[in-house]
Scaffold this motif. Structure first.
Motif, PDB file in Angstrom:
ATOM      1  N   GLY A  66      -5.276   8.136   7.465  1.00 23.73           N
ATOM      2  CA  GLY A  66      -6.092   7.397   6.515  1.00 23.73           C
ATOM      3  C   GLY A  66      -5.466   7.275   5.137  1.00 23.73           C
ATOM      4  N   PRO A  67      -5.966   8.045   4.156  1.00 23.90           N
ATOM      5  CA  PRO A  67      -5.590   7.797   2.763  1.00 23.90           C
ATOM      6  C   PRO A  67      -4.171   8.167   2.378  1.00 23.90           C
ATOM      7  CG  PRO A  67      -7.025   9.734   2.919  1.00 23.90           C
ATOM      8  CD  PRO A  67      -7.036   9.079   4.268  1.00 23.90           C
ATOM      9  N   PHE A  68      -3.545   9.131   3.034  1.00 21.13           N
ATOM     10  CA  PHE A  68      -2.271   9.662   2.548  1.00 21.13           C
ATOM     11  C   PHE A  68      -1.214   8.567   2.439  1.00 21.13           C
ATOM     12  CE2 PHE A  68       1.620  12.110   2.377  1.00 21.13           C
ATOM     13  CZ  PHE A  68       1.272  13.249   1.669  1.00 21.13           C
ATOM     14  N   TYR A  69      -1.059   7.788   3.484  1.00 24.40           N
ATOM     15  CA  TYR A  69      -0.069   6.707   3.497  1.00 24.40           C
ATOM     16  C   TYR A  69      -0.694   5.332   3.274  1.00 24.40           C
ATOM     17  CZ  TYR A  69       2.966  10.284   5.508  1.00 24.40           C
ATOM     18  OH  TYR A  69       3.694  11.433   5.721  1.00 24.40           O
ATOM     19  N   GLY A  70      -1.972   5.307   2.961  1.00 30.07           N
ATOM     20  CA  GLY A  70      -2.644   4.023   2.808  1.00 30.07           C
ATOM     21  C   GLY A  70      -2.840   3.290   4.121  1.00 30.07           C
ATOM     22  N   PHE A  71      -2.803   4.039   5.226  1.00 26.28           N
ATOM     23  CA  PHE A  71      -2.960   3.399   6.539  1.00 26.28           C
ATOM     24  C   PHE A  71      -4.393   2.904   6.773  1.00 26.28           C
ATOM     25  CE2 PHE A  71       0.815   5.990   8.445  1.00 26.28           C
ATOM     26  CZ  PHE A  71       1.706   5.092   7.887  1.00 26.28           C
ATOM     27  N   ASN A  72      -5.302   3.266   5.875  1.00 31.39           N
ATOM     28  CA  ASN A  72      -6.676   2.771   5.965  1.00 31.39           C
ATOM     29  C   ASN A  72      -6.861   1.443   5.253  1.00 31.39           C
ATOM     30  OD1 ASN A  72      -6.184   3.935   3.468  1.00 31.39           O
ATOM     31  ND2 ASN A  72      -8.176   4.932   3.292  1.00 31.39           N
ATOM     32  N   ARG A  73      -5.807   0.905   4.675  1.00 30.42           N
ATOM     33  CA  ARG A  73      -5.880  -0.405   4.018  1.00 30.42           C
ATOM     34  C   ARG A  73      -5.768  -1.517   5.059  1.00 30.42           C
ATOM     35  NH1 ARG A  73      -8.449   1.493  -0.124  1.00 30.42           N
ATOM     36  NH2 ARG A  73      -7.219   2.128  -1.949  1.00 30.42           N
ATOM     37  N   PRO A  74      -6.477  -2.641   4.849  1.00 31.17           N
ATOM     38  CA  PRO A  74      -6.518  -3.707   5.852  1.00 31.17           C
ATOM     39  C   PRO A  74      -5.144  -4.259   6.232  1.00 31.17           C
ATOM     40  CG  PRO A  74      -8.165  -4.094   4.133  1.00 31.17           C
ATOM     41  CD  PRO A  74      -7.347  -2.926   3.682  1.00 31.17           C
ATOM     42  N   ASP A  75      -4.210  -4.333   5.289  1.00 30.19           N
ATOM     43  CA  ASP A  75      -2.902  -4.936   5.556  1.00 30.19           C
ATOM     44  C   ASP A  75      -1.823  -3.900   5.856  1.00 30.19           C
ATOM     45  OD1 ASP A  75      -2.966  -3.857   3.048  1.00 30.19           O
ATOM     46  OD2 ASP A  75      -1.862  -5.488   2.071  1.00 30.19           O
ATOM     47  N   ALA A  76      -2.240  -2.661   6.109  1.00 31.51           N
ATOM     48  CA  ALA A  76      -1.271  -1.582   6.295  1.00 31.51           C
ATOM     49  C   ALA A  76      -0.485  -1.742   7.592  1.00 31.51           C
ATOM     50  CB  ALA A  76      -1.985  -0.235   6.295  1.00 31.51           C
ATOM     51  N   LYS A  77       0.803  -1.407   7.517  1.00 35.10           N
ATOM     52  CA  LYS A  77       1.637  -1.338   8.713  1.00 35.10           C
ATOM     53  C   LYS A  77       1.638   0.119   9.157  1.00 35.10           C
ATOM     54  CE  LYS A  77       6.299  -2.257  10.419  1.00 35.10           C
ATOM     55  NZ  LYS A  77       7.688  -2.603  10.032  1.00 35.10           N
ATOM     56  N   VAL A  78       0.831   0.429  10.141  1.00 37.37           N
ATOM     57  CA  VAL A  78       0.593   1.825  10.533  1.00 37.37           C
ATOM     58  C   VAL A  78       1.718   2.325  11.444  1.00 37.37           C
ATOM     59  CG1 VAL A  78      -0.991   3.398  11.702  1.00 37.37           C
ATOM     60  CG2 VAL A  78      -1.897   1.521  10.302  1.00 37.37           C
ATOM     61  N   SER A  79       2.222   3.516  11.149  1.00 40.33           N
ATOM     62  CA  SER A  79       3.221   4.165  11.997  1.00 40.33           C
ATOM     63  C   SER A  79       2.610   5.417  12.605  1.00 40.33           C
ATOM     64  CB  SER A  79       4.464   4.531  11.184  1.00 40.33           C
ATOM     65  OG  SER A  79       5.289   5.403  11.928  1.00 40.33           O
ATOM     66  N   GLN A  80       2.409   5.417  13.903  1.00 43.63           N
ATOM     67  CA  GLN A  80       1.874   6.599  14.577  1.00 43.63           C
ATOM     68  C   GLN A  80       2.850   7.762  14.485  1.00 43.63           C
ATOM     69  OE1 GLN A  80      -1.323   6.861  15.808  1.00 43.63           O
ATOM     70  NE2 GLN A  80      -0.797   9.034  15.899  1.00 43.63           N
ATOM     71  N   ALA A  81       4.142   7.465  14.493  1.00 45.29           N
ATOM     72  CA  ALA A  81       5.142   8.525  14.409  1.00 45.29           C
ATOM     73  C   ALA A  81       5.061   9.249  13.066  1.00 45.29           C
ATOM     74  CB  ALA A  81       6.542   7.944  14.616  1.00 45.29           C
ATOM     75  N   VAL A  82       4.836   8.507  11.988  1.00 41.88           N
ATOM     76  CA  VAL A  82       4.689   9.119  10.660  1.00 41.88           C
ATOM     77  C   VAL A  82       3.445  10.000  10.631  1.00 41.88           C
ATOM     78  CG1 VAL A  82       4.148   8.599   8.241  1.00 41.88           C
ATOM     79  CG2 VAL A  82       6.018   7.405   9.388  1.00 41.88           C
TER      80      VAL A  82
END
Length: 280
Positions: free
Chosen positions: A168-184
């Motif tokens: 969620g918040p740590f990498y901004g993965f909760n932002r709508p345009d986020a490029k989420v990395s499961q590995a990270v």
């Protein structure tokens, strides 16, 4: 190249990495809560490739360092960092700290690093000083109830809590345009779960309630302050914008849209900026 342990005066075994030519200028990395020196992999390899000696340790109770029951406070964090620097005889070093590690750097530089010529420069990245928690003298801080919530969530189900923070918040993965990395996300969780639940629980107080105003005022070496303006963990208005007012020789860089974890997800931008400051 080596990775070893040192033992502190109070019996903590501190794991450290020391890579690169011993005669090269040292770049010393201080990780955030609840992670380990592995969080600096990208930066360590980058600076190693650019000819530097790179050093990082796992904070007591974190990563591979021993799960000691005591000393989970900023004074011990800084003393442990000093113990590593003295053991390796690091001089003219650049100390770079992220989040809680930024608090560790501020206290280390203020109390141990400057008189002996051990520190050439400092970098605070998304760092917690001067003070995170809301108080009468820090009305724009984060309410204590937020940190109490962290403690409750950690005590109830640390694995679930860490998963939520990383995704969620740590990498901004909760932002709508986020490029989420499961590995990270997985790597953040892996680092967190290596450490001690007690160290992580007590570390929340250390990073949120330690007033480091005087530490920042005492820093005289050139200091780079870096933070993203979309940091959901450490609000930049109460961190970077205050830090630049308190240090004596500071440079401020605010990154538009960047998260608390920008060192990892925006390393292609951050690493060259770090190198330029080190070389300046």
């Amino acid at each position: 190249m080596s990775s070893e342990f040192i033992k502190t005066k109070d019996g903590a075994e501190i794991f450290y990495k020391d890579w690169g030519p011993k005669e090269a200028q040292p770049i010393v990395f201080h990780h955030g809560w609840p992670l380990s020196s592995d969080d600096w992999d990208t930066q360590m390899l980058f600076f190693l490739a650019n000819g530097y000696r790179v050093v990082a340790h796992d904070r007591r109770g974190h990563g591979r360092s021993s799960q000691i029951a005591t000393g989970h406070d900023m004074d011990h964090y800084a003393a442990d960092a000093s113990a590593v620097a003295e053991f390796l005889d690091l001089k003219n070093a650049v100390h770079i700290g992220h989040s809680t590690g930024g608090g560790q750097v501020a206290r280390y530089v203020a109390q141990y690093g400057q008189p002996q010529g051990r520190v050439a420069k400092a970098v605070l990245v998304s760092a917690v000083p001067p003070l995170m928690v809301k108080t009468e003298n820090n009305p724009e801080g984060t309410p204590i109830s937020v940190f109490d919530g962290f403690r409750s969530a950690l005590a109830a189900n640390r694995a679930e809590f860490f998963s939520a923070v990383a995704s969620g918040p740590f990498y901004g993965f909760n932002r709508p345009d986020a490029k989420v990395s499961q590995a990270v996300i997985d790597n953040w969780w892996r680092q967190g779960m290596m450490g001690s639940a007690l160290a992580h629980y007590e570390g929340i107080k250390a990073f949120s309630e330690t007033d480091q105003t005087e530490d920042l005022k005492a820093i005289t070496v050139p200091t780079l302050i870096m933070q993203g303006d979309d940091d959901q963990v450490v609000p930049y208005a109460n961190a970077a914008l205050k830090q630049i007012e308190l240090v004596q020789n500071g440079t401020l860089k605010i990154y538009k849209g960047y998260s608390h974890g920008m060192l990892t997800v925006n390393a292609d931008t951050i690493n060259p900026d770090l190198l330029a400051f080190v070389r300046a």
